[in-house]
Design an enzyme around this catalytic site. Structure first.
Site, PDB file in Angstrom:
ATOM      1  N   GLU A 182       0.829  -1.217   0.000  1.00 18.50           N
ATOM      2  CA  GLU A 182       0.000   0.000   0.000  1.00 18.50           C
ATOM      3  C   GLU A 182       0.864   1.268   0.000  1.00 18.50           C
ATOM      4  O   GLU A 182       0.629   2.208   0.760  1.00 18.50           O
ATOM      5  CB  GLU A 182      -0.940   0.012   1.204  1.00 18.50           C
ATOM      6  CG  GLU A 182      -2.024  -1.045   1.145  1.00 18.50           C
ATOM      7  CD  GLU A 182      -3.026  -0.942   2.274  1.00 18.50           C
ATOM      8  OE1 GLU A 182      -4.193  -1.309   2.072  1.00 18.50           O
ATOM      9  OE2 GLU A 182      -2.658  -0.495   3.371  1.00 18.50           O
ATOM     10  N   GLU A 259      -7.011  -7.241  -0.393  1.00 14.46           N
ATOM     11  CA  GLU A 259      -7.486  -7.163   0.986  1.00 14.46           C
ATOM     12  C   GLU A 259      -8.963  -6.795   0.937  1.00 14.46           C
ATOM     13  O   GLU A 259      -9.313  -5.651   0.675  1.00 14.46           O
ATOM     14  CB  GLU A 259      -6.723  -6.119   1.800  1.00 14.46           C
ATOM     15  CG  GLU A 259      -5.299  -6.469   2.139  1.00 14.46           C
ATOM     16  CD  GLU A 259      -4.656  -5.461   3.083  1.00 14.46           C
ATOM     17  OE1 GLU A 259      -5.410  -4.679   3.729  1.00 14.46           O
ATOM     18  OE2 GLU A 259      -3.420  -5.444   3.164  1.00 14.46           O
TER      19      GLU A 259
END
Length: 779
Positions: A182, A259
């Protein structure tokens, strides 16, 4: 020659068999609009679970639980700081034996996705980065700092030694490997991400696809052409919208939500987080019907034992020991109603002829009768040898990574009113003068000043600072502990910086807690102490240690650190795995920084995860406050478009700004609610301004009873958390106002607004107006 060739072929096959056992070599690749496993279309149904959050004795049980849920893959992070707690000293044994964890998954025909970081977030101490990096005060983290990159390369090589031979083509079960994590939420730096990619390959991960994950709003910032791109989002998200831009850029790429957030994590002082099982199942079904792969984060959260729970950023917000996450498999490995709903769904998406395996039996649970603590070791009577320092320095300077640290000096005589100012105490400080506690400074509340009484010449000042988890997100990973700058005494005569400190390191090690002078004498009120007792069992099983009588600290049972407790909740019990108990005598030590109301505890059959005490989750409006905009002129008026996704607004003029106010006037759904996922302010050149020092100083309405929808969520760097006006107690009408102190003077030319990610939900703001000021708004 022909016989020689045959012999060599047989020998080669035997060598291959000896290296890979009876597991065949397989292939996994990125195909046209699908993944290919052995050249056949394959949908990844991954269960995220974390080996350090599960006792090794329970690894296989949790893997079997994921298999019985209907998953075909295990997804896991590699936690650098647990494998290299001291520079150059690596540990891949015991609960750190990640290779064995992967082999157990393979035993049950589960594939593995490895996410080795080096940064992982995961609500884990410093996002997985080792604390000792901060001993280098000018360190650059997650950038091409030479020292940082050197240590990353060394660590990744060690990971490669452990897991490189477990890739598919070598007879293992590793399908894919992630590059960084991320990164778009941290910065834009393609050269750095590219170097991490190269390091991952050099470490041996060069025969399976590499991928990078981000949010749909920022994945382009660091996207590398030769990596697979995946998107992260949570339950209730508009899935077509999440993948829209990716499909435009790569129309033939397989889609994957790397995710898919099944729940959320808990913060100390805030309500226990839950997410809808119905929304989770609906999202999974939509992805499966559209051939979209996913990893369910978390399928089983487990426990951040010891000191490993991290903290969120901006605005320091430490996370609880329990990482239950409202996941389908709860913290102690039990089936939940959410588990059954997901299992019922996934039973419909099995390969032809397959059925789900039976759900493994739950592990036994026991209760433990009341345990009385009669042996006490006050901390101040059991201090280690001090270190001497003229100036205040952080914990890292004294070669300490975790625990508490005591700073001691003397004060000059004073008969006048004065204040003690600490810049800054990370994270929870108690101040004593001549052994009497005179105040507490709580980083959660931004406290740094307390009044102190008149003192004699040479009065002893003690500042005991507990380091909670280092921030694990954004720029907060630069999170030095202890006192980070200075301590001053202020009175009418001026300001004096205190010098000449004795410094005592109070580590979290069990041996430090055990090696104390315990006696039957009770500890003085409001003083830290270790409490020790024993209890006997005729059978073992999981249990939950009740901490309702205790204030703040850590618990050790048979040498295992169960983690932090704090009376403010919401977590009021600590998970005690039965595999760490034994028949006969067991030892328990509790280190309480304040002292219990009653020095007893017990083992419960069920956890207590949602009881708050005291003012923990802080709303941003005091009872007497009402924002007065009657004398103010808005710098901009407008209407947001309906739907999801970021919207950009420019003012057409630059404004000097310290305080920013967004006033919502109406909603697209004609309801009375306002909701915002994220806000960004734009500077002179249209760039996003840093939000590191932002603070919400006013929100007319916030939902904090049914959910943690408080106003600071608009800059918590988490697109799935929102500010939502109250709906459980009051349904406040429009207008709704949000006022942010930027913490520094800025030039603002506009802003970006992200509504909540779910489609057709209340609170989608329509009409609004914006006010900016250099001085405070009138309340």
């Amino acid at each position: 020659m022909k016989q020689l060739i045959i012999c060599l072929t047989i020998l080669s096959a035997l060598l291959l068999f000896s290296c890979t056992g009876n597991k065949k070599q397989e292939t996994f690749s990125v195909g046209k609009n699908t993944f290919l496993l052995n050249n056949e279309p394959f949908v990844v149904k991954a269960a995220e679970i974390h080996y350090p959050r599960i006792p090794r004795e329970y690894w296989e049980h949790r893997i079997q639980m994921c298999k019985s849920l209907g998953m075909n893959t295990i997804c896991l992070y590699i936690f650098w700081n647990i494998h290299e707690p001291e520079e150059g000293k690596f540990n891949f044994t015991g609960n750190n034996d990640v290779a064995e964890f992967c082999k157990l998954a393979q035993k049950h025909d589960m594939y593995v996705i490895v996410r080795p970081g080096p940064y992982v977030c995961a609500e884990w101490e410093m996002g997985g980065l080792p604390w000792w990096l901060l001993k280098k005060e000018d360190i650059g983290l997650r950038v091409q700092d030479p020292y940082y990159m050197e240590r990353v390369r060394i660590f990744m090589a060690e990971v490669g030694k452990q897991l490189g031979n477990l890739q598919l083509d070598k007879g293992g079960n590793i399908l894919m490997v992630q590059v960084e994590n991320e990164y778009g939420a941290y910065g834009t730096d393609k050269p750095y991400v590219a170097e991490i990619r190269d390091i991952v390959r050099e470490s041996g991960f060069n025969s399976v696809p590499l991928f990078q994950c981000d949010w749909n709003s920022n994945f382009e910032n660091n996207a590398l052409d030769d990596l697979l791109w995946t998107i992260n989002f949570g339950t209730g998200a508009n899935i077509d919208e999440q993948f829209k831009r990716l499909k435009e850029l790569r129309p033939e790429t397989p889609l994957m939500c790397s995710e898919f957030w099944s729940g959320w994590f808990d913060h100390w002082g805030a309500k226990h987080e839950t997410r809808s099982a119905q929304a989770l199942v609906q999202g999974m079904k939509e992805m499966l019907d559209k051939n979209i792969s996913f990893s369910l984060y978390m399928t089983h959260g487990g426990t951040s034992f010891g000191h490993w729970a991290g903290a969120n950023f901006p605005n320091f917000s430490p996370t609880c020991t329990s990482y239950d996450y409202d996941a389908p498999i709860n913290e102690s490995g039990k089936v939940t109603p959410k588990y059954m709903e997901v299992r019922n769904l996934l039973a419909n998406y099995l390969p032809e002829g397959q059925t789900l395996p039976a759900i493994p039996d739950s592990l036994p649970v026991i209760s433990i009768p009341e345990i009385k603590f009669e042996q006490v070791a006050p901390l101040f009577d059991n201090l280690p040898e001090p270190k001497v320092s003229e100036n205040i320095r952080s914990m890292e300077f004294f070669d300490q990574g975790w625990g508490s640290i005591l700073y001691r000096t003397t004060l000059s005589k004073s008969d006048v009113k004065q204040f003690l100012r600490v810049t800054e105490a990370h994270d929870w400080a108690q101040i004593y003068i001549d052994g009497e506690r005179v105040g507490v400074m709580n980083r959660l509340k931004g406290e740094g000043v307390i009044p102190i009484p008149p003192v004699r010449e040479g009065a002893v000042l003690d500042i005991l600072v507990e380091a909670m988890g280092r921030m694990n997100f954004g720029k907060g990973i630069y999170d030095w502990k202890g006192i980070t700058e200075k301590v001053e005494v202020q009175n009418e005569k001026g300001t004096t910086e205190l010098k000449n400190w004795q410094v005592y390191n109070i580590p979290v090690d069990y041996t430090f807690a055990k090696d104390k002078k315990y006696a039957a004498t009770p500890a003085k009120e409001n003083t830290p102490a270790y409490y020790k007792a024993t209890f006997n069992l005729d059978k073992t099983g999981d249990t939950f240690i009740n901490m309702m009588n205790w204030r703040k600290g850590m618990v050790y049972v048979n040498g295992h650190n169960l983690g932090r407790f704090w009376e403010i909740g919401p977590q009021q019990t600590l998970f005690m795995p039965g595999c760490w108990l034994k028949k006969g005598e067991n030892e328990i030590i509790i280190f309480d920084l304040v002292g219990p109301t009653t020095a007893t505890t017990e083992g419960l059959l069920q956890p207590i995860l949602d009881v708050q005490r005291g003012n923990g989750a802080y709303k941003h409006r005091k009872a007497h406050e009402n924002l007065d905009l009657s004398g103010e002129t808005p710098v901009h008026k407008g209407s947001f478009k309906p739907g999801n996704g970021w919207q950009k607004v420019t003012f057409g003029k630059a404004h000097e700004t310290r305080y920013f106010c967004l006033e919502a006037l109406s909603s697209h759904g004609k309801d009375d609610f306002a909701a915002i996922a994220e806000l960004e302010l734009l500077g002179e050149n249209g760039e996003r301004l840093s939000r590191q020092h932002w603070k919400v100083v006013y929100a007319d309405s916030e939902e904090a009873e049914e959910a943690n929808n408080i106003a600071s969520n608009v800059f918590d760097l988490q697109e799935s958390t929102i500010w939502h006006t109250s709906y459980s107690i009051n349904k406040d009408p429009f207008p709704h106002q949000l006022v942010i102190d930027l913490g520094e003077d800025k030039v603002v030319t506009g802003f970006e607004y992200l509504p909540r990610m779910e489609a057709n939900k209340p609170g989608m703001i329509k009409d609004y107006q914006v006010y900016v000021k250099m001085s405070k708004f009138k309340l």
